[in-house]
Design an enzyme around this catalytic site. Structure first.
Site, PDB file in Angstrom:
ATOM      1  N   ASP A 130       0.818  -1.218   0.000  1.00 41.18           N
ATOM      2  CA  ASP A 130       0.000   0.000   0.000  1.00 41.18           C
ATOM      3  C   ASP A 130       0.851   1.267   0.000  1.00 41.18           C
ATOM      4  OD1 ASP A 130      -1.876  -2.003   0.353  1.00 41.18           O
ATOM      5  OD2 ASP A 130      -3.118  -0.799   1.701  1.00 41.18           O
ATOM      6  N   ARG A 189       0.671   6.339  17.030  1.00 44.09           N
ATOM      7  CA  ARG A 189       0.459   7.363  15.989  1.00 44.09           C
ATOM      8  C   ARG A 189       1.075   8.709  16.327  1.00 44.09           C
ATOM      9  NH1 ARG A 189       0.432   3.385  12.988  1.00 44.09           N
ATOM     10  NH2 ARG A 189      -1.388   2.050  13.134  1.00 44.09           N
ATOM     11  N   ASP A 201      -6.875   6.049  12.693  1.00 42.55           N
ATOM     12  CA  ASP A 201      -5.462   6.415  12.577  1.00 42.55           C
ATOM     13  C   ASP A 201      -5.245   7.731  11.830  1.00 42.55           C
ATOM     14  OD1 ASP A 201      -4.454   4.333  14.102  1.00 42.55           O
ATOM     15  OD2 ASP A 201      -4.476   2.942  12.409  1.00 42.55           O
ATOM     16  N   SER A 238      -6.091  -6.587   7.765  1.00 42.91           N
ATOM     17  CA  SER A 238      -5.393  -5.334   8.049  1.00 42.91           C
ATOM     18  C   SER A 238      -4.713  -5.500   9.400  1.00 42.91           C
ATOM     19  CB  SER A 238      -6.405  -4.185   8.089  1.00 42.91           C
ATOM     20  OG  SER A 238      -5.773  -3.043   8.617  1.00 42.91           O
TER      21      SER A 238
HETATM   22  N1  ARG Z   1      -8.934  -0.281  15.942  1.00 42.12           N
HETATM   23  C1  ARG Z   1      -7.633  -0.047  16.475  1.00 42.12           C
HETATM   24  C2  ARG Z   1      -7.472   1.388  16.878  1.00 42.12           C
HETATM   25  O1  ARG Z   1      -8.209   2.215  16.433  1.00 42.12           O
HETATM   26  C3  ARG Z   1      -6.525  -0.507  15.562  1.00 42.12           C
HETATM   27  C4  ARG Z   1      -6.346   0.270  14.265  1.00 42.12           C
HETATM   28  C5  ARG Z   1      -5.187  -0.150  13.413  1.00 42.12           C
HETATM   29  N2  ARG Z   1      -5.190  -1.573  13.188  1.00 42.12           N
HETATM   30  C6  ARG Z   1      -5.271  -2.192  11.994  1.00 42.12           C
HETATM   31  N3  ARG Z   1      -5.337  -3.497  12.009  1.00 42.12           N
HETATM   32  N4  ARG Z   1      -5.305  -1.540  10.875  1.00 42.12           N
HETATM   33  O2  ARG Z   1      -6.609   1.746  17.654  1.00 42.12           O
END
Ligand code: ARG
Length: 403
Positions: free
Chosen positions: A16, A96, A125, A179
């Site tokens: 990606d 993040r 995110d 993911s």
């Molecule tokens: N739902 C989780 C959060 O908002 C994880 C998000 C990222 N995880 C992922 N598998 N893309 O903190």
């Protein structure tokens, strides 16, 4: 479209972000600097360098952020015993702001006017990255290709890769993968069959913890040393923050500690289902509560518990670099002055249980609480008065109600 001079991209080297890299170069016709952070995701990072080179990137940054991640983000959060919606240890949420901080730092260093990330338009995110950038440097623009381009499906994504000679690994050709987001604190898995919360998660989604049914039959006993609220040692051996968390992940993974199958409420508005594995974090949360149980005053501990959901929600929603998070952090950090000592836990088939705790700063008084005769002056008649006065309003209330 606004003219952009130079972009710093948060780049994993995966399919990606490789496509995003190409798309940015084509769309903006400017230099793109790649930034790849080692957060302990357990992936080789050198392939990311090779791929960036192939894509013509001149300035490639690969930075080991493991110690900073644990000492400046994970441990401060752990001091609060933070859990979102009662269960989630915030493993993605807390990473993040750190990535955003370095994106901004590099952008300033190289004179870039924009940063870019590969988070999609439906997730948390993107919010966390962008709120952090806003708080750290409002002059820097944020580019979120997933919200801007007209790639709408996985098929179109692969077509774009093919058209631009971006190698697509054979396992990425079939159906869309899960993911996954991994770092030293957790692995989170979303998507595919997990999107149906009524369906049981397949065994193979778990990556860093063994099935409790396969965990060792013998329990393992470990002792964790704390100083002012932070873990500093395991079984008497002092280690750096990242080395400690790595060790607890190893121990927890072996004993199946820290699995969570959760439906949560995303800030953006929808519910989502994910599988989390947080072996070390789960051990540390239990241990930290254990050491706090003997070192914190009751009212101090209860106040911490009251603000905890608010603090956790701020981190979940992306407000790490916000004044109210910093204010709560000051309160939490202040509370930890005497949170020092040792906690012993038993790891056994999915559980991490505190079995003993000790501290030179303990408030616990065996002499005061004992059922036996005690040297400390405690007048049992005082308890009678204490209850009589606390019951005063209840007696009035009951009498009025005609009970
Ligand atoms: N739902 C989780 C959060 O908002 C994880 C998000 C990222 N995880 C992922 N598998 N893309 O903190």
């Amino acid at each position: 479209m606004t003219k952009i001079e130079k972009i710093v991209l948060s780049y994993s080297g995966g399919l990606d972000t490789s496509i995003i890299l190409k798309w940015l170069q084509e769309t903006y016709g400017c230099e793109v600097v790649t930034f790849t952070a080692d957060l302990g995701q357990g992936e080789e990072l050198e392939p990311a360098r090779a791929k960036a080179e192939m894509a013509g990137v001149k300035d490639i940054r690969i930075v080991d952020l493991r110690e900073e991640f644990v000492s400046d983000f994970v441990f401060p959060m752990l001091r609060a015993n933070a859990l979102y919606e009662g269960q989630y240890l915030l493993g993605s949420s807390i990473a993040r702001p750190l990535i955003a901080k370095h994106l901004v730092g590099i952008a300033r260093e190289v004179g870039a006017d924009a940063v870019a990330h590969g988070a999609t338009g439906k997730g948390n995110d993107q919010i966390r990255f962008e709120l952090a950038v806003n708080a750290l440097d409002p002059s820097i623009k944020v580019i979120a290709p997933w919200r801007q381009w007209n790639i709408r499906s996985r098929m179109q994504l692969l077509e774009y890769a093919e058209k631009h000679n971006i190698p697509v690994p054979s396992d990425k050709r079939g159906e869309a993968p899960f993911s996954i987001d991994a770092n030293l604190l957790h692995t989170s898995t979303e998507g595919k069959s997990l999107e149906n919360p009524a369906e049981v998660a397949p065994d193979h989604v778990y990556q860093r913890t063994v099935d409790p049914l396969d965990a060792p039959d013998a329990p393992e006993i470990i002792t964790i040393g704390f100083e002012r609220g932070d873990p500093v040692s395991v079984n008497g051996k002092a280690m750096t923050p990242a080395a400690l968390l790595t060790e607890f992940n190893e121990l927890g993974g072996r004993h199946s500690v820290g699995r969570l199958d959760l439906v949560e409420n995303r800030f953006i508005g929808m519910k989502s289902r994910g599988i989390y594995e947080t072996p070390g974090g789960t051990i540390l949360l239990a241990a930290h509560r254990g050491i706090e149980s003997i070192t914190l005053d009751r009212a101090a501990a209860h106040l911490k518990d009251e603000i905890m959901p608010r603090y956790a929600e701020l981190i979940y929603n992306g407000f790490w670099f916000a004044p109210e998070r910093e204010m709560l952090q000051a309160l939490i950090d202040h509370s930890q002055a005497f949170v020092s000592g040792e906690v012993t836990l038993r790891l056994y088939k999915g559980s991490a249980s505190v079995i003993s705790r000790a501290s030179p700063c303990s408030l616990y008084s065996a002499d005061l609480v004992t059922f036996e005769e005690s040297a400390i002056a405690f007048d049992h008649h005082d308890a009678e008065g204490f209850i009589r006065l606390n019951g005063l309003r209840l007696r009035s209330w009951a009498a009025r109600n005609g009970r």
